[in-house]
Design an enzyme around this catalytic site. Structure first.
Site, PDB file in Angstrom:
ATOM      1  NE  ARG A  63     -41.517 -69.082  68.185  1.00 20.43           N
ATOM      2  CZ  ARG A  63     -40.738 -69.581  69.148  1.00 20.43           C
ATOM      3  NH1 ARG A  63     -40.462 -68.864  70.215  1.00 20.43           N
ATOM      4  NH2 ARG A  63     -40.230 -70.783  69.038  1.00 20.43           N
ATOM      5  CD  GLU A 100     -27.838 -79.811  69.486  1.00 15.70           C
ATOM      6  OE1 GLU A 100     -28.512 -78.761  69.476  1.00 15.70           O
ATOM      7  OE2 GLU A 100     -26.796 -79.987  68.839  1.00 15.70           O
TER       8      GLU A 100
HETATM    9  P1  AMP Z   1     -38.329 -79.097  67.569  1.00 14.76           P
HETATM   10  O1  AMP Z   1     -36.861 -79.194  67.391  1.00 14.76           O
HETATM   11  O2  AMP Z   1     -39.099 -79.462  66.313  1.00 14.76           O
HETATM   12  O3  AMP Z   1     -38.823 -79.832  68.768  1.00 14.76           O
HETATM   13  O4  AMP Z   1     -38.623 -77.555  67.812  1.00 14.76           O
HETATM   14  C1  AMP Z   1     -38.741 -77.077  69.091  1.00 14.76           C
HETATM   15  C2  AMP Z   1     -39.594 -75.833  69.164  1.00 14.76           C
HETATM   16  O5  AMP Z   1     -38.698 -74.761  69.019  1.00 14.76           O
HETATM   17  C3  AMP Z   1     -40.695 -75.704  68.134  1.00 14.76           C
HETATM   18  O6  AMP Z   1     -41.927 -75.530  68.821  1.00 14.76           O
HETATM   19  C4  AMP Z   1     -40.340 -74.471  67.353  1.00 14.76           C
HETATM   20  O7  AMP Z   1     -41.368 -73.496  67.481  1.00 14.76           O
HETATM   21  C5  AMP Z   1     -39.080 -73.920  67.981  1.00 14.76           C
HETATM   22  N1  AMP Z   1     -37.983 -73.815  67.049  1.00 14.76           N
HETATM   23  C6  AMP Z   1     -37.036 -74.734  66.782  1.00 14.76           C
HETATM   24  N2  AMP Z   1     -36.136 -74.291  65.906  1.00 14.76           N
HETATM   25  C7  AMP Z   1     -36.518 -73.024  65.582  1.00 14.76           C
HETATM   26  C8  AMP Z   1     -35.991 -72.013  64.712  1.00 14.76           C
HETATM   27  N3  AMP Z   1     -34.895 -72.213  63.967  1.00 14.76           N
HETATM   28  N4  AMP Z   1     -36.665 -70.854  64.633  1.00 14.76           N
HETATM   29  C9  AMP Z   1     -37.778 -70.636  65.376  1.00 14.76           C
HETATM   30  N5  AMP Z   1     -38.308 -71.542  66.224  1.00 14.76           N
HETATM   31  C10 AMP Z   1     -37.696 -72.722  66.328  1.00 14.76           C
END
Ligand code: AMP
Length: 175
Positions: A63, A100
């Site tokens: 995305r 996680e």
């Molecule tokens: P992060 O936990 O910041 O490493 O997020 C991991 C990836 O997953 C990021 O690139 C976000 O685009 C996606 N992501 C994480 N949480 C969400 C969520 N609640 N909705 C949409 N995309 C998410």
């Protein structure tokens, strides 16, 4: 004129339990499909960096590529993809990062960023910050200079910003 928080929020769809139970997925596809809001939000991101434009914009599949490519064009910067393992065709540099449960990996082409080039990281959502931190490490392994991280949506309750010490983190919308 800047888009209001409401204008953005009404085009972000909450999808409960996707892709797994307990996650509320922030679906930006309605925002991307709305011509005025997509253009407006890309212009807002660009306006933040226009005085110190990066050499390169990088984004994380999948995305992130959508706003990332548009922002690169808006800033007159190059675009560099960061992808999941096995997707890039040329020689890559890899970075593992914690999920996680377990670990995942991101890759970048070894010659995608030249030493000393400035890089802006763009993504749709900043959650725990693990992905953005891994992208930062990849760019630094190639000798690039991370100017900042700009996301459309920041889930502040997950504390992603705290994992990105010393890096400018900008978000268009905070939950
Ligand atoms: P992060 O936990 O910041 O490493 O997020 C991991 C990836 O997953 C990021 O690139 C976000 O685009 C996606 N992501 C994480 N949480 C969400 C969520 N609640 N909705 C949409 N995309 C998410």
């Amino acid at each position: 004129m800047r888009l209001t928080e409401d204008q953005l929020k009404r085009l972000i769809r909450d999808v409960p339990d996707f892709p797994q139970p307990g996650i509320i997925f922030k679906d930006i596809t309605p925002l991307l499909a709305d011509k005025a809001t997509f253009k407006g939000v890309v212009e807002q991101v660009c306006s933040h960096w226009v005085e110190r434009p990066p050499d390169v914009v990088t984004a994380i599949e999948a995305r992130g590529f959508i706003p990332g490519g548009a922002v690169a064009l808006g800033l007159g910067a190059g675009f560099v993809p960061i992808r999941k393992p096995g997707k890039l065709p040329w020689k890559t540099v890899s970075q593992d990062y914690q999920l996680e449960y377990g670990t995942d990996q991101l890759q970048i082409h070894e010659d995608a960023v030249k030493p000393g080039q400035t890089v802006l990281i763009v993504d749709d959502v900043l959650a725990t910050g693990g992905t953005a931190a891994a992208a930062t490490q990849l760019i630094r392994k190639l000798g690039g200079v991370v100017l900042g991280i700009h996301v459309l949506i920041e889930l502040s309750f997950l504390g992603g910003r705290d994992r990105l010490h010393g890096i400018e983190v900008v978000s268009e919308l905070v939950y």
